[in-house]
Write a protein that holds these residues in place. Structure first.
Motif, PDB file in Angstrom:
ATOM      1  N   GLU A   1       0.771  -1.344  -0.070  1.00 39.37           N
ATOM      2  CA  GLU A   1       0.110   0.004   0.091  1.00 39.37           C
ATOM      3  C   GLU A   1       0.758   1.263   0.251  1.00 39.37           C
ATOM      4  O   GLU A   1       0.321   2.254  -0.413  1.00 39.37           O
ATOM      5  CB  GLU A   1      -1.003  -0.036   1.225  1.00 39.37           C
TER       6      GLU A   1
ATOM      7  N   GLU B   1      -6.297   4.060   1.801  1.00 37.84           N
ATOM      8  CA  GLU B   1      -4.908   3.249   1.739  1.00 37.84           C
ATOM      9  C   GLU B   1      -4.215   3.745   2.879  1.00 37.84           C
ATOM     10  O   GLU B   1      -3.340   2.996   3.719  1.00 37.84           O
ATOM     11  CB  GLU B   1      -4.306   3.489   0.489  1.00 37.84           C
TER      12      GLU B   1
ATOM     13  N   HIS C   1      -5.418   1.890   6.032  1.00 40.63           N
ATOM     14  CA  HIS C   1      -5.234   0.500   5.735  1.00 40.63           C
ATOM     15  C   HIS C   1      -3.745   0.423   6.207  1.00 40.63           C
ATOM     16  O   HIS C   1      -3.388  -0.585   6.931  1.00 40.63           O
ATOM     17  CB  HIS C   1      -5.464  -0.170   4.507  1.00 40.63           C
TER      18      HIS C   1
ATOM     19  N   HIS D   1     -11.486  -4.656   5.207  1.00 35.01           N
ATOM     20  CA  HIS D   1     -10.299  -4.164   4.150  1.00 35.01           C
ATOM     21  C   HIS D   1     -10.872  -4.375   2.768  1.00 35.01           C
ATOM     22  O   HIS D   1     -11.128  -3.457   2.007  1.00 35.01           O
ATOM     23  CB  HIS D   1      -9.217  -4.800   4.525  1.00 35.01           C
TER      24      HIS D   1
ATOM     25  N   GLU E   1     -11.890  -1.794  -0.836  1.00 28.89           N
ATOM     26  CA  GLU E   1     -10.986  -2.247  -1.833  1.00 28.89           C
ATOM     27  C   GLU E   1     -11.648  -2.149  -3.317  1.00 28.89           C
ATOM     28  O   GLU E   1     -11.267  -2.159  -4.223  1.00 28.89           O
ATOM     29  CB  GLU E   1     -10.181  -3.442  -1.887  1.00 28.89           C
TER      30      GLU E   1
HETATM   31 FE   LIG Z   1      -6.114  -1.469   1.268  1.00 32.01          FE
END
Ligand SMILES: [Fe+2]
Ligand SMILES: [Fe+2]
Length: 303
Positions: free
Chosen positions: A74, A106, A109, A185, A189
């Motif tokens: 990422e 991101e 994440h 997650h 996405e």
């Molecule tokens: Fe991600």
């Protein structure tokens, strides 16, 4: 995918939005009596000479690497998508907002995966190592042209969703915390892959056929680099497993573990993405048959 545009991505992104503590972790800790990564991804079920506990531990090591790998890729995904926003700074502000949300998600994440590593570290024996530095690898990836990097990003963002839907979600025996991490997650996405497709097509239009041909070489180089990372990490992970568990194994069995983990990693990070019909369709729409063969031949070399 047809019918999706940047406005739709913003709408989905607003609906999917989650918080690391409030929604995902919720004060929970990992329980090492549970399994994290399903057999469909870890492939440990094929190592039938190991005991159930040994197979579970080997899959837990893979799970730790799995979370680290996402945090790691990422880094270059955000950098590339931020760079791409430049094309919309003075133009389509809806596209700009969609891509800024993509980057924001991101970054979150990455924080989530950074949180997981110490949570697993305190529960597992010492000695695990994640070998690669995200900044160094991102800098190398970003040397390649945008067309090639976007191809790799789409591949990653498609397999992320596929892993959850096909392997993690249906397995009732997995750690609920681990499942939630990859459920949330995956939710964020879906729009990323849609935007990768839109941006990859835009980038493709800018290239001459010679430039595209060169971009395909760079994509092949990127896949080879990913494979180099997987070879090194799978070796480190098996070394850690053997050191901690020191099972009484012969050379043939140790070789089978090494082959099995490398094969599992190649499945997780390369083939479970490159073999997806959606990835094949998008790629096929941008390249010639001969170029497709070149990519397939390169993939066969690492199978
Ligand atoms: Fe991600
Ligand atoms: Fe993503």
């Amino acid at each position: 995918m047809e019918g999706y545009d940047y406005a739709k991505c913003i709408e989905i992104s607003k609906r999917a939005r989650w918080d690391i503590d409030k929604d995902v972790i919720r004060g929970r800790e990992f329980d090492l009596s549970q399994k994290f990564l399903p057999d469909g991804l870890s492939k440990v079920d094929q190592l039938d000479f190991l005991s159930g506990e040994e197979r579970k531990f080997l899959s837990q090591i893979q799970s730790r690497t799995y979370a680290n790998m996402f945090g790691f890729v990422e880094r270059f995904i955000v950098a590339k998508i931020l760079e791409i926003t430049r094309g919309h700074w003075l133009g389509d502000q809806v596209a700009l907002e969609a891509l800024v949300r993509f980057c924001d998600e991101e970054l979150k994440h990455q924080e989530l995966f950074r949180r997981i590593e110490p949570m697993l570290a305190v529960r597992m024996p010492e000695g695990y190592r994640f070998l690669h530095q995200p900044d160094a690898v991102a800098a190398a990836v970003l040397q390649k042209c945008t067309w090639a990097v976007l191809a790799l990003i789409l591949e990653i963002e498609l397999f992320t969703q596929e892993h959850y839907r096909q392997s993690i979600e249906p397995d009732e025996s997995l750690s609920p915390l681990f499942k939630d991490i990859f459920f949330f997650h995956m939710k964020e996405e879906t729009t990323h892959a849609l935007m990768d497709e839109l941006e990859w097509a835009l980038e493709d239009k800018k290239l001459t056929s010679t430039e595209r041909d060169r971009a395909i070489d760079e994509l092949i180089e990127l896949v080879a680099a990913v494979d180099g990372i997987l070879q090194a990490q799978s070796k480190a992970d098996v070394d850690y497993f053997l050191k901690v568990r020191s099972p009484q194994l012969g050379k043939g069995e140790i070789d089978r573990i090494r082959d099995g983990v490398l094969k599992a990693y190649r499945w997780q990070y390369i083939f479970s993405g490159t073999e997806l019909p959606r990835f094949r369709t998008v790629l096929g729409s941008l390249i010639t048959e001969a170029q497709g063969k070149r990519i397939n031949n390169a993939l066969e070399l690492i199978r």
